[in-house]
Design a protein around this motif. Structure first.
Motif, mmCIF file in Angstrom:
data_model
loop_
_atom_site.group_PDB
_atom_site.id
_atom_site.type_symbol
_atom_site.label_atom_id
_atom_site.label_comp_id
_atom_site.label_asym_id
_atom_site.label_seq_id
_atom_site.Cartn_x
_atom_site.Cartn_y
_atom_site.Cartn_z
ATOM 1 N N ILE A 61 0.845 -1.197 0.000
ATOM 2 C CA ILE A 61 0.000 0.000 0.000
ATOM 3 C C ILE A 61 0.884 1.253 0.000
ATOM 4 C CG2 ILE A 61 -1.762 1.274 1.294
ATOM 5 C CD1 ILE A 61 -2.614 -1.498 2.497
ATOM 6 N N ASN A 114 0.797 5.218 0.436
ATOM 7 C CA ASN A 114 -0.058 6.311 0.909
ATOM 8 C C ASN A 114 0.712 7.218 1.850
ATOM 9 O OD1 ASN A 114 -2.855 7.420 1.013
ATOM 10 N ND2 ASN A 114 -2.580 7.061 3.203
ATOM 11 N N PRO A 140 -3.680 5.064 -4.599
ATOM 12 C CA PRO A 140 -4.940 5.773 -4.843
ATOM 13 C C PRO A 140 -5.033 6.148 -6.315
ATOM 14 C CG PRO A 140 -3.389 7.153 -3.601
ATOM 15 C CD PRO A 140 -2.732 5.825 -3.788
ATOM 16 N N ILE A 158 -5.546 6.682 0.414
ATOM 17 C CA ILE A 158 -6.035 5.385 0.897
ATOM 18 C C ILE A 158 -6.257 5.543 2.398
ATOM 19 C CG2 ILE A 158 -5.595 2.916 1.058
ATOM 20 C CD1 ILE A 158 -3.787 3.138 -1.388
ATOM 21 N N LEU A 184 -9.186 3.079 -6.148
ATOM 22 C CA LEU A 184 -7.940 2.358 -5.896
ATOM 23 C C LEU A 184 -7.441 1.668 -7.162
ATOM 24 C CD1 LEU A 184 -9.095 0.685 -2.557
ATOM 25 C CD2 LEU A 184 -7.568 2.667 -2.769
#
Length: 446
Positions: free
Chosen positions: A12, A14, A55, A375, A383
């Motif tokens: 991820i 972010n 994102p 996110i 996403l």
């Protein structure tokens, strides 16, 4: 009932961090971010092992050509290409036919998008020399901003009355986005080259016609006016190293009254590419020198430039293949912008965290987009999953633009977008589109 999803084991990206985790999507929103989230029976699992979850890009400058120029593109075709390219929200420009220079014409565009756009959408209201009263009716909560053309590259929307310009800057609190090229300089340069070559001016002279001087003169004037009036100014598509020195990086983004954008093509191409690509890379402002490209990258990385965008502006090949003076400026980019920037991540030019900041976080901050661009739990699930080790080559067979071509044809990317979620809906899945669901109108915290 709407399908829920659990994205498992993603990398991820972010807010300047990369971490392994899961994301639970319920309804339109991100419900939970964590490790080892246990799914319930009704949740569809998406295995993201080895993939980045970013994102969706918010592209603050596109031309989707509807209404009036739909032989080149339309909102349906280009928003579809956008979601395949990891762009989940776009802001479209007013220079359509008719131009969005009245509230009624602006509302017509929103109506078309509500029925046909696969991505989330907003539109800019177009300022002219004589529509200030109409401009001031624009609702800051549900319209992205005001667009002014200070160079007439795109029809008859040139705002060249200095008194009117000052009135616009003084009268609205909305974000004003500007295309900056000095018209007098460009006309003079054009006439000089036409006298020498006629209409068939070699395209390599495009950056000398739409010159560094033309860009700097216009940008510096706009900034001077913004400082004088206190206007909230955003300068589109910087193309010169010289202009980058007009912007600050010594204050947080949230405190900036004057912000800047660079487009993918100015970060990728240089004037050395005109010999091979010709009018296919003819943009306004022009792609310029290696020094300019290096300067734009430097300013992007040190935060004088705040946003990466596309200025997606498709034309048919028949139109682009004309002689210089008749070939329109602009090219299609939304399908290939995110892969192009992620290629630069792989080359070590910038980090993936910085790429996400410039493509997603900062557009959300600058335009004050409601619950998008990050996110975060409670935010819309816009996403994108990226396989960072999947090679593919851009060719006519896999181009999704209505115009059917790309300036990136022949380029091999070593990353590929595999899944795109828009408002919690899996809209793009390994080449398969969900065409039943449409995007939403963007709202703004203003």
């Amino acid at each position: 009932m709407k399908q829920s999803y659990l994205i498992k084991n993603a990398q991820i990206v972010n807010e300047n961090k990369v971490f392994k985790g899961d994301v639970l999507i319920e309804g339109e929103f991100i419900k939970e971010i964590g490790e080892n989230i246990i799914p319930t029976d009704d949740v569809l699992m998406v295995d993201a092992e080895g993939k980045f979850l970013i994102p969706g890009m918010i592209d603050d400058q596109v031309h989707f050509r509807e209404p009036g120029l739909t032989h080149k593109a339309n909102i349906a075709t280009e928003s579809k290409a956008a979601i395949a390219g990891g762009i989940t929200s776009f802001i479209e420009m007013p220079n359509t036919v008719p131009q969005a220079t009245t509230q009624e014409l602006l509302a017509d565009k929103f109506d078309i998008a509500s029925k046909t756009s696969y991505a989330n959408y907003s539109f800019m209201f177009g300022g002219t020399n004589d529509n200030l009263e109409e401009l001031l009716k624009t609702n800051p909560k549900d319209v992205a901003g005001i667009k002014l053309f200070l160079g007439s590259s795109t029809g008859n929307m040139l705002v060249d009355n200095e008194e009117v310009l000052e009135k616009i800057f003084s009268s609205t609190k909305m974000l004003i986005s500007v295309h900056c090229e000095d018209e007098v300089t460009i006309r003079k340069n054009t006439e000089e080259y036409k006298a020498k070559y006629g209409d068939d001016i070699p395209v390599k002279y495009h950056p000398l016609i739409r010159s560094e001087e033309a860009c700097y003169l216009s940008s510096s004037k706009a900034i001077e006016l913004a400082k004088k009036t206190g206007a909230r100014l955003h300068i589109f598509h910087l193309s010169t190293e010289k202009e980058t020195h007009l912007f600050r990086n010594d204050i947080p983004l949230e405190e900036k009254q004057i912000t800047a954008e660079v487009c993918v093509h100015h970060l990728w191409f240089t004037d050395a590419d005109y010999d091979k690509k010709g009018t296919h890379i003819k943009w306004n402002p022009a792609v310029k020198t290696q020094k300019d490209k290096d300067g734009l990258w430097k300013a992007l990385l040190d935060d004088r430039i705040d946003i990466i965008a596309t200025d997606h502006a498709p034309h048919t090949l028949e139109e682009k293949d004309n002689v210089y003076t008749k070939a329109p400026s602009g090219g299609p980019l939304v399908q290939h912008a995110v892969p192009a920037i992620l290629e630069k991540v792989k080359e070590g030019v910038l980090s993936i965290e910085k790429a996400v900041e410039k493509m997603s976080h900062n557009p959300a901050k600058i335009f004050k987009v409601e619950k998008r661009g990050f996110i975060k739990e409670g935010f819309y699930a816009d996403l994108v999953l990226v396989d960072a080790d999947k090679k593919w080559t851009v060719d006519k067979e896999n181009v999704l633009y209505k115009c059917g071509w790309s300036p990136f044809e022949g380029v091999e990317f070593s990353n590929q977008i595999t899944h795109t979620f828009v408002n919690g809906n899996l809209m793009y899945n390994e080449g398969i589109f969900n065409e039943e669901i449409k995007g939403k109108r963007l709202l703004f915290n203003r």
